[in-house]
Design a protein around this motif. Structure first.
Motif, PDB file in Angstrom:
ATOM      1  N   SER A 156       0.857  -1.189   0.000  1.00 38.72           N
ATOM      2  CA  SER A 156       0.000   0.000   0.000  1.00 38.72           C
ATOM      3  C   SER A 156       0.886   1.229   0.000  1.00 38.72           C
ATOM      4  O   SER A 156       2.045   1.178   0.417  1.00 38.72           O
TER       5      SER A 156
ATOM      6  N   HIS B 238      -5.723  -3.701  -7.981  1.00 39.00           N
ATOM      7  CA  HIS B 238      -5.490  -2.388  -7.371  1.00 39.00           C
ATOM      8  C   HIS B 238      -6.794  -1.779  -6.853  1.00 39.00           C
ATOM      9  O   HIS B 238      -7.794  -1.737  -7.569  1.00 39.00           O
TER      10      HIS B 238
ATOM     11  N   TRP C 263      -2.532   5.920 -12.142  1.00 42.55           N
ATOM     12  CA  TRP C 263      -3.720   6.557 -11.582  1.00 42.55           C
ATOM     13  C   TRP C 263      -3.348   7.988 -11.206  1.00 42.55           C
ATOM     14  O   TRP C 263      -2.486   8.198 -10.349  1.00 42.55           O
TER      15      TRP C 263
ATOM     16  N   ILE D 259      -8.329   1.769  -5.084  1.00 39.41           N
ATOM     17  CA  ILE D 259      -8.173   3.174  -4.696  1.00 39.41           C
ATOM     18  C   ILE D 259      -9.077   3.431  -3.495  1.00 39.41           C
ATOM     19  O   ILE D 259     -10.302   3.287  -3.587  1.00 39.41           O
TER      20      ILE D 259
ATOM     21  N   TYR E 286      -0.371   9.048  -2.101  1.00 34.04           N
ATOM     22  CA  TYR E 286      -0.245   9.800  -3.346  1.00 34.04           C
ATOM     23  C   TYR E 286      -0.105  11.277  -3.010  1.00 34.04           C
ATOM     24  O   TYR E 286      -0.838  11.774  -2.147  1.00 34.04           O
TER      25      TYR E 286
ATOM     26  N   ALA F 276       3.627   5.986  -7.991  1.00 34.16           N
ATOM     27  CA  ALA F 276       2.450   6.383  -8.782  1.00 34.16           C
ATOM     28  C   ALA F 276       2.938   7.104 -10.033  1.00 34.16           C
ATOM     29  O   ALA F 276       3.087   8.324 -10.068  1.00 34.16           O
TER      30      ALA F 276
ATOM     31  N   ASP G  15      -3.663   3.943  -2.063  1.00 30.36           N
ATOM     32  CA  ASP G  15      -3.525   2.730  -2.869  1.00 30.36           C
ATOM     33  C   ASP G  15      -3.314   1.470  -2.039  1.00 30.36           C
ATOM     34  O   ASP G  15      -2.508   1.456  -1.099  1.00 30.36           O
TER      35      ASP G  15
END
Length: 298
Positions: free
Chosen positions: A32, A51, A85, A53, A35, A40, A99
């Protein structure tokens, strides 16, 4: 968490090929991160990725596809399919827990199917994942919950979790599963140009309120015409459309997370003209900025 902490070590001679080092005694790698993060970025790897979000909204870039995502989004990304993403964040904002993901080699799933014929249906799921397979509705909720709790389990229990997640993908109703990438997409168009894509994306994201095509082309060390063709070919969307989606996404985030006047949000989102801002915003969301703010008021 840096790349080494996550068990993902970028190989410097391979652009943005991500070399995922599995645990010595496990075939499944769970991790995990937040961001923004060095992890990323537009990249690819041989492993299949599942994955989740957990927070925020934005745009999923996968191959030549682009689709919006919100918290609860679950996707399966096939082997060597470039993906990223991009979250709609306010400048300076950080999403600490965005994530959750796991990686597994395609060979592992083939071995599973050979040992347990009951799992043979996973082969079709893996094939569809080569075009980025995205869940919605109850299927996304179920798979996301399984993926999140996988992090609390030991290696043996994670095998059961993976089978349960793959079963959700396999059994998802037709209206709760879709692919993102166009059928004829060739992932090799992105091989060797990942650094150029990431430079362009980073520049666009950090100069979103003022960026122009010529600015982005200069940042990528290309002529305007070359960059325009390059971006459309690799990202699957024209520069202007890409910037518009990111700008409207930023405006949505500012409208729902701040009390800033709409006129200021308009300028922070790169629009000098109110009528142009309203028109572009309505095209993307179906509402005016003021309607959107009222609809999403807590």
């Amino acid at each position: 968490m840096d790349a080494r902490d996550a068990g993902m070590i970028p190989y410097s001679d391979a652009g943005s090929l991500e070399v995922i080092v599995p645990d010595g005694d496990a075939a499944i790698r769970w991790s995990s991160h937040g961001y923004p993060s060095a992890l990323a970025r537009w990249h690819y790897h041989p492993q299949i990725e599942i994955h989740l979000i957990r927070e925020g909204s934005g745009q999923l870039m996968a191959g030549d596809g682009l689709m919006p995502f919100e918290a609860g989004h679950v996707a399966m990304i096939g082997s060597n399919l470039p993906h990223n993403w991009l979250s709609d964040i306010i400048p300076g904002e950080r999403l600490a827990h965005r994530d959750v993901l796991c990686h597994v080699r395609p060979q592992t799933l083939r071995l599973l199917a050979s040992a347990f014929p009951e799992t043979a249906g996973f082969e079709q799921v893996v094939r569809r994942a080569s075009h980025a397979l995205v869940l919605s509705g109850n299927s996304a909720h179920e798979a996301g919950g399984l993926l999140e709790t996988m992090g609390e389990h030991d290696a043996a229990r994670r095998v059961a979790d993976l089978i349960a997640i793959l079963t959700v993908f396999q059994q998802a109703p037709a209206d709760e599963v879709r692919t993102v990438v166009t059928p004829g997409y060739n992932p090799q168009v992105a091989f060797g140009v990942e650094d150029d894509v990431n430079v362009a994306i980073a520049y666009i994201s950090s100069h979103l309120d003022t960026v122009t095509l010529s600015d982005a082309a200069e940042a990528a060390s290309m002529s305007v015409s070359t960059f325009s063709r390059f971006f459309k070919r690799v990202a699957g969307i024209g520069f202007a459309d890409f910037v518009r989606r990111l700008r409207v996404g930023r405006a949505c985030r500012l409208l729902t997370c701040t009390d800033l006047p709409i006129a200021r949000i308009q300028r922070m989102s790169g629009y000098d003209n109110a009528s142009n801002f309203n028109r572009r915003f309505r095209d993307e969301t179906g509402m005016t900025p003021s309607q959107y703010r009222r609809a999403h008021a807590s």
